[in-house]
Design a protein around this motif. Sequence first.
Motif, short mmCIF file in Angstrom:
data_model
loop_
_atom_site.label_atom_id
_atom_site.label_comp_id
_atom_site.label_asym_id
_atom_site.label_seq_id
_atom_site.Cartn_x
_atom_site.Cartn_y
_atom_site.Cartn_z
N VAL A 49 0.84 -1.19 0.00
CA VAL A 49 0.00 0.00 0.00
C VAL A 49 0.89 1.24 0.00
CG1 VAL A 49 -1.77 1.30 1.26
CG2 VAL A 49 -1.80 -1.21 1.29
N ASN A 106 0.39 5.10 0.65
CA ASN A 106 -0.62 6.00 1.19
C ASN A 106 0.07 7.16 1.90
OD1 ASN A 106 -3.42 6.61 1.85
ND2 ASN A 106 -2.91 6.04 3.95
N TRP A 118 -7.37 4.06 4.67
CA TRP A 118 -7.24 3.22 3.48
C TRP A 118 -7.74 1.80 3.70
CZ3 TRP A 118 -4.64 -1.32 3.53
CH2 TRP A 118 -3.68 -1.53 4.52
N ASN A 153 1.05 4.02 8.52
CA ASN A 153 -0.12 4.32 7.67
C ASN A 153 0.04 5.65 6.93
OD1 ASN A 153 -1.67 2.02 8.11
ND2 ASN A 153 -2.48 2.81 10.02
N LYS A 180 -11.40 -0.67 -2.61
CA LYS A 180 -10.39 0.39 -2.55
C LYS A 180 -11.12 1.72 -2.69
CE LYS A 180 -6.07 1.91 -4.75
NZ LYS A 180 -6.49 3.20 -5.34
N THR A 210 -3.50 7.09 -3.23
CA THR A 210 -3.41 5.82 -2.52
C THR A 210 -3.37 4.74 -3.59
OG1 THR A 210 -4.64 6.67 -0.62
CG2 THR A 210 -4.52 4.29 -0.86
#
Length: 686
Positions: free
Chosen positions: A401, A403, A420, A469, A496, A504
């Motif tokens: 990921v 983000n 997310w 994150n 998503k 993202t």
Amino acid sequence: MKQLLLLTCLLVLSTNLFGQGNQVRYAELVNRLTDLKALAVSPAAGEGSAMWSSYDRRSKVDANGKFIFWDANNDGLSPQYIRKEGKNMVLAEMEGPGAIVRMWSASPGKGHVKIYIDGQKTPVVDLPFIKYFDTTSIPAFGYPQLVYETAARGFNNYVPIPYQKSCKIVAEPEWGQYYHFNYISFPKGTKLETFTSKLSSENKAALAKVNRFFDDQLEELPYTVKEAETRKLSESIPAGETKTIKIKGRKAIYALKASLMVEDKNRLDEALRKLVLQIRWDDEKEPAVWSPIGDFFGSAPGYNLYKTLPMGMTEEAMYSYWYMPFEQSATIDLINNFDQPVQLYLTLGLEELSGKEANLSRFHAKWHHNLEPIADTARWPDWTVLETEGRGRFLGMSLLVWNPKGGSNKQYGGEGSWWWGEGDEKFFVDGEKFPSTFGTGTEDYFGYAWCIPNYFTRAFHSQNHTEGNMGYQSLNRWQIIDNVPFQKSFNAYLEKYFPDKWPTQYAVTAYWYLDKGGKDSIKPTPVAELYGFENRFEAYRMPGVIEGESMKVEKNTGGWENTDWFVDEQLFDQVSGHKVLIWHGEPKKESRLSAAFNIDQPGKYKLALQVIKSPDGGKFQAAVNGQAVKQELNFKSEVKPGKAETIELGTFDLKQGKQVLEFSWIPSKSGQNLMIDFIDLEAVQQ
């Protein structure tokens, strides 16, 4: 060695019995927790895997195939069960023969959850739900590598609970809020040993062996092989060139280990993404395995230490124990798209196949960071992980990921605007109109909860790289005992909610088995999109300050506090690092908060706070190292969602080392919230 021999014996027994659709003893079922080799056998008709969960029941598919409230995100609340029976809630119902093979929750409570099997009036397990994740609750759950809470607050239980005819799970009030119950189904006629929570000595031994293997042997091969050979390669692959390894005969790759070096060590992340591993089986023209080598081994970006059952990265090498059989040949290509030579060390473990093995599938692993979006906009926010046709088994995925903003996305995120990981997994098997696996959040699929960005690694899942994150997160989940068999097709999606432009972005490696002739539609990603495909974003950060989220809460006698709290996205350009220390005072409590920070140089300093004032803000008294701040601090503002302001606390003599800020909430009905963005210290000349 004795442990390995026992596992091997169980493997042979389980493989034979599963193949015959005969009797399955409990110890043989337990062996499926480590049985990577048997996964290569094509699924028999009647094999299945599905999940009951607390997904938002507003999501439906109508009689015309139209998707209704497909983005609904009130998981665990509207409602979170199949139906009510009086005050109790039915959480799951299954027909046998089958077995529960995974239980998960984010917030198990004190209310009892009861598991009824085969129509019995007395539950086979009757415990407060929190006790399902407690190794001291019953003997069957006394295995900490199978029953545990991760370092990221996910509660997991992998102890199998078989049933012959049926299974029904009923929860009493106050049982908790979120749940998964993964279960597998056996072909009709399979006879399963009756489950008892006390367990026989044989069954205890089987669970104990698996527990010990997961505890200290995860980087070892979990099964035995016969007539094995080892091939080693040490070679520098020039930039732009390919090293090809051809293997002839009827064999299987049972172990694959790799390590690599590049001239510029600071560019190892790039090399791990640009060196591509490609494998073709027999006479197939299209690769069954195509992935950047680092991503194939389950982690990115770069080299991140972790150990799980089938994959890992250790100090010595990356390893894979997926079993990869082939009939006549295997062609392994190592394609160097990097602009420097790559020194590669590769070890292949090969097993000769006798010819007696039947119905072996072909191992597939494909990496991508965006397939064609689903044309039906009513399917938003489904993001494609895998779409495949034929017969096989889904084994799980590793997900990267990107983000960089962190926090929420109300502008584009719809119901899943909070972070997310809100997106559910949805698995459609053999043309299902509604998915037989429908999850409650991306982080829940990976076995943790509450967007906690902590590192953890367990046999079946890990969060092996984390940037709070707010940057990269690397996760994997392996479905071994809970693999998903399919006869005609398998489609896997993750919701998503945040678009690529936020930014993202996801990159995923999907792992599965597929029979010869099956359709694998994932094509190789163009070289230009392998590395640096992410949309870049640099978060605003105030230099030279002490971030509120870096402070350590030492005492809290009020409500809740959090040092990993993202502010509203509208404040991202005002709040350093997008995060704050947040605290709520609570009526009828003392409501004091002490938070510490450190300084290197003693002296006299002007101390100021950048805070977020909001409609929920309260009034507080403050002190620095016990010295009272003269003025009352007001965190109240009617501006929504809030605004950043500076509050001067005064001048203080500070010693080297730990400093303590103390806050006392002034009780009020109009606000009780405190948010600190950062501390700004200005040295005063003596």
